[in-house]
Design an enzyme around this catalytic site. Sequence first.
Site, PDB file in Angstrom:
ATOM      1  N   SER A 112       0.451  -1.594  -0.385  1.00  0.00           N
ATOM      2  CA  SER A 112       0.311  -0.224  -0.459  1.00  0.00           C
ATOM      3  C   SER A 112       1.242   1.046   0.388  1.00  0.00           C
ATOM      4  O   SER A 112       2.104   1.113   0.289  1.00  0.00           O
ATOM      5  CB  SER A 112      -0.663  -0.402   1.105  1.00  0.00           C
ATOM      6  OG  SER A 112      -0.560   1.069   2.484  1.00  0.00           O
ATOM      7  N   LYS A 113       0.733   2.632  -0.894  1.00  0.00           N
ATOM      8  CA  LYS A 113       1.386   3.026  -0.813  1.00  0.00           C
ATOM      9  C   LYS A 113       1.215   4.303   0.391  1.00  0.00           C
ATOM     10  O   LYS A 113       2.415   4.715   0.192  1.00  0.00           O
ATOM     11  CB  LYS A 113       0.327   4.420  -1.710  1.00  0.00           C
ATOM     12  CG  LYS A 113       0.534   5.575  -2.614  1.00  0.00           C
ATOM     13  CD  LYS A 113      -0.264   6.141  -3.171  1.00  0.00           C
ATOM     14  CE  LYS A 113       0.878   7.926  -3.777  1.00  0.00           C
ATOM     15  NZ  LYS A 113      -0.066   8.147  -5.195  1.00  0.00           N
ATOM     16  N   ARG A 114       0.438   4.339   1.140  1.00  0.00           N
ATOM     17  CA  ARG A 114       0.547   4.608   2.107  1.00  0.00           C
ATOM     18  C   ARG A 114       1.234   3.887   3.164  1.00  0.00           C
ATOM     19  O   ARG A 114       2.020   4.700   4.283  1.00  0.00           O
ATOM     20  CB  ARG A 114      -1.106   4.789   2.911  1.00  0.00           C
ATOM     21  CG  ARG A 114      -1.708   6.206   3.488  1.00  0.00           C
ATOM     22  CD  ARG A 114      -3.042   6.238   4.275  1.00  0.00           C
ATOM     23  NE  ARG A 114      -3.584   4.951   4.410  1.00  0.00           N
ATOM     24  CZ  ARG A 114      -4.051   3.819   5.478  1.00  0.00           C
ATOM     25  NH1 ARG A 114      -3.339   4.350   6.191  1.00  0.00           N
ATOM     26  NH2 ARG A 114      -4.198   2.421   5.551  1.00  0.00           N
TER      27      ARG A 114
END
Length: 549
Positions: free
Chosen positions: A298-300
């Site tokens: 996930s990017k986050r």
Amino acid sequence: MNHDKLAELLFPRITKTPQDYETIYPPRSLPDGAKVTRLGPSPTGFIHLGNLYGAFVDERLARQSGGVFYLRIEDTDDKRYVEGAVETILTSLDFFGIDFDEGATIDGAIGDYGPYYQSQRGEIYQCYVKELVKKGQAYPCFLTEEEISDIRAKQEANKENPGIYGHYAACRDLTLEEIEANIAAGKSYVIRLKSDGDQDPEKARVISVEDGIRGTLSMPENYQDVVILKATGIPTYHFAHVVDDHLMRTTHVIRGEEWISSLPIHVELFEKLGFEMPVFCHTAQLMKLDNGNKRKLSKRKDPELSLDYYRQEGYVPEAIREYLLTILNSNYEEWRQENPDAAATDFLFQTEKMSNSGALFDLDKLNDVSKDVLVKLPAPQLCQFMKDWAGEFQPEILPLFEGHEDYVEKILDLGRSGKKPRKDLVYGKQIFEFINYFFDEHFEIQDAYPENAADDAKEILTKYLETYDHGDDQSQWFDKIRTIAEELNYAARPKDYKKNPDQYKGHVGDVSTVIRIAIMGRSQSPDIWEIQQILGEDRVKSRIQAQIV
Ligand code: GLU
């Protein structure tokens, strides 16, 4: 309904025909079996590991077959456009050794199949939309956002599939007069595909697509009147993909598995436009293990998804390439074992050998691969890499390397010769932390002396300094340490200590650890004698001296 008239009403300025474009963009003259692949990133300024993973597949397939790999910028969503994004894409991929034969460049484009920016292809898309309108296979839809959300609410209440289809497609059968009146009244509209599919799963045709990675994909046909041209005249992904991949003569579309669910839409569009379908290769998502559970990167949450992460940490691009190949093709590791010194490009990459159930990305594994790659990298090359990396990400340490290449190369080569070379070096940041005691500005005592020898430390070091001769060879040097050990009642051999622990304060290893800490600041390091030879007599003596006073 007079469809020709409708088409002219909607697209009065479009004068070219599909046939014109067939002439402008003829089939490519390439050797038999040559594959044409493309990367189609959106210019959001964020290029991630998933893009690189896909780009590798594109690049390998094209290059292995004498084909073409091109870059198309999918900038139809102007809300997501970030200034300088194309440059970021090109430089990030270039760093990992990926380059294009054709397509968008920083200041323009190369190739005969452009424009390679979707935002510059408006007329082309509109020509094909016009064609569908002419054939009665697309129509203007005036439903407002409000009406569409009312429809959605109704569908939810009735537990029906969401979307515009069947009797919900209210504008499907408008008459030419109604359409003219709506346009005259300034109503905004999109163009929708008039799908032939059946929403009833019992009656729906089953379509089958041979996926290059997954084998046969079978699913019900599309029945949604999807939007193909937005109110702004810009196409949706679905439409742009079909038109572009046809006209740019793409043979293999490599894209993420998140597109499988829209494949029926694309199949219907390819059929309606009379285009041959490329081979679809839907790649698996990159996953990671998180507390024992497999989940999508996930990017986050996962900095390692961003390509910048690897550049900032100072991974050597070959290591990333090598690791990606191990997760891309199940037989790569075996091949590598059999061909330890071959170039990775000698490996025959095959889409059939790709995982279709989530490729597991594991930083520890990457680090292991990186160690194997770095151990083979000659010191001058590694030194140059460290300079480039430091210059960009830690300029304050660059002066330690620049002009001191001989010293740095010796440091990097420490313990790397011989049958069992040390594999200490992983990536730039880690490498610098691993070797920073070689530089006085960064040298510091990090570890404490072993407890049993702490009281004797000064005496050990005093004796060491008194007897130190920089010209001693390794065995002369170690004999002296044994002597010091014996004089202070440490066993000269660890096994003697193990036999009779009560008779000694410790063993020779504790004595050398004291010396190691004084010179390196840490209790773990490669061979002390070799390090001393690199550090030089003066530095060794002054570090020891500093711990005595
Ligand atoms: N622009 C699309 C994306 O960024 C490309 C998908 C494709 O390769 O077709 O997801």
